[in-house]
Design a protein around this motif. Structure first.
Motif, short mmCIF file in Angstrom:
data_model
loop_
_atom_site.label_atom_id
_atom_site.label_comp_id
_atom_site.label_asym_id
_atom_site.label_seq_id
_atom_site.Cartn_x
_atom_site.Cartn_y
_atom_site.Cartn_z
N LEU A 44 27.15 27.33 51.86
CA LEU A 44 27.07 28.27 52.67
C LEU A 44 27.79 29.59 52.12
N ALA A 45 28.69 29.42 50.98
CA ALA A 45 29.49 30.40 50.72
C ALA A 45 28.65 31.07 49.49
N LEU A 46 27.78 30.48 48.92
CA LEU A 46 27.02 31.01 47.80
C LEU A 46 26.66 32.58 47.77
N PRO A 47 25.87 32.85 48.91
CA PRO A 47 25.63 34.44 48.73
C PRO A 47 26.71 35.24 48.92
N GLY A 48 27.66 35.00 49.77
CA GLY A 48 29.08 35.80 49.46
C GLY A 48 29.56 35.72 48.01
N TYR A 49 29.66 34.36 47.62
CA TYR A 49 30.28 34.46 46.50
C TYR A 49 29.48 35.26 45.28
N VAL A 50 28.29 35.21 45.21
CA VAL A 50 27.54 35.96 44.41
C VAL A 50 27.97 37.29 44.48
N ALA A 51 27.71 37.86 45.83
CA ALA A 51 27.95 39.27 46.06
C ALA A 51 29.54 39.64 45.68
N PHE A 52 30.24 38.76 45.98
CA PHE A 52 31.98 38.89 45.42
C PHE A 52 31.99 39.03 43.97
N THR A 53 31.44 38.15 43.05
CA THR A 53 31.37 38.00 41.79
C THR A 53 30.92 39.07 41.18
N LEU A 54 29.73 39.46 41.68
CA LEU A 54 29.22 40.69 41.07
C LEU A 54 29.94 41.93 41.32
N GLY A 55 30.44 42.27 42.51
CA GLY A 55 31.22 43.42 42.94
C GLY A 55 32.52 43.46 42.05
N SER A 56 33.40 42.42 41.93
CA SER A 56 34.48 42.34 41.34
C SER A 56 34.15 42.65 39.82
N ALA A 57 33.24 42.15 39.34
CA ALA A 57 32.74 42.31 37.80
C ALA A 57 32.68 43.74 37.37
N VAL A 58 31.89 44.21 38.40
CA VAL A 58 31.75 45.88 38.22
C VAL A 58 33.10 46.53 38.56
N GLY A 59 33.79 45.93 39.49
CA GLY A 59 35.07 46.59 39.62
C GLY A 59 36.08 46.53 38.64
N SER A 60 35.96 45.43 37.89
CA SER A 60 37.02 45.09 36.83
C SER A 60 36.44 46.12 35.82
N ARG A 61 35.32 46.25 35.51
CA ARG A 61 34.88 47.00 34.26
C ARG A 61 35.33 48.65 34.69
N LEU A 62 35.21 49.11 35.93
CA LEU A 62 35.49 50.34 36.24
C LEU A 62 37.24 50.62 36.53
N PHE A 63 37.74 49.57 36.99
CA PHE A 63 39.31 49.70 37.15
C PHE A 63 40.10 48.10 36.61
N PRO A 64 40.23 48.17 35.15
CA PRO A 64 40.73 47.12 34.67
C PRO A 64 42.13 46.71 35.00
N THR A 65 42.89 47.72 35.63
CA THR A 65 44.17 47.40 35.86
C THR A 65 44.58 46.72 37.17
N LEU A 66 43.33 46.79 38.10
CA LEU A 66 43.40 46.25 39.42
C LEU A 66 43.25 44.57 39.48
N GLU A 67 44.33 44.04 40.41
CA GLU A 67 44.20 42.42 40.60
C GLU A 67 42.87 42.35 41.43
N LEU A 68 42.61 41.21 41.36
CA LEU A 68 41.21 40.59 41.88
C LEU A 68 41.24 40.64 43.36
N TRP A 69 42.36 40.40 44.10
CA TRP A 69 42.43 40.41 45.62
C TRP A 69 42.22 41.93 46.08
N VAL A 70 42.24 42.85 45.14
CA VAL A 70 42.12 44.19 45.66
C VAL A 70 40.52 44.48 45.93
N PHE A 71 39.49 43.60 45.27
CA PHE A 71 38.26 43.72 45.47
C PHE A 71 37.57 43.07 46.94
#
Length: 103
Positions: A44-71
């Motif tokens: 059941l976590a798959l849709p949320g996991y995919v959204a979180f992974t895509l969002g954190s991948a984009v966020g890590s590109r835009l803000f590479p110094t932020l920790e993962l929990w920030v996303f």
């Protein structure tokens, strides 16, 4: 006869109805439970996991110094409009099915 106006009750139901919160909990709940304890990660976590992974991948590109929990903050905020859209689609389909009379 419908006047075409949207009442406050309809607007409240669209933005904060039971269907919205049910979809929101289905998107966020299993992923949050799996983040707390990996044994609780279910399919059941798959849709949320995919959204979180895509969002954190984009966020890590835009803000590479932020920790993962920030996303988590953008994920939790972004899950709400998705829940509103999916609940609205559910409501539209349900209304369409209920207005069709059996032949």
């Amino acid at each position: 006869m419908s006047t075409g106006r949207v009442s406050r009750s309809d607007l409240r139901r669209v933005l904060a109805g039971r269907a919205v919160w049910a979809v929101y909990v289905l998107l966020v709940g299993p992923l949050a439970a799996g983040a707390v304890d990996a044994r609780l990660m279910t399919p059941l976590a798959l849709p949320g996991y995919v959204a979180f992974t895509l969002g954190s991948a984009v966020g890590s590109r835009l803000f590479p110094t932020l920790e993962l929990w920030v996303f988590w903050v953008p994920f939790l905020a972004g899950a709400y409009p998705v829940a509103v859209a999916l609940a609205g689609a559910y409501r539209a389909v349900r209304t369409q099915v209920s207005t069709e009379s059996p032949a």
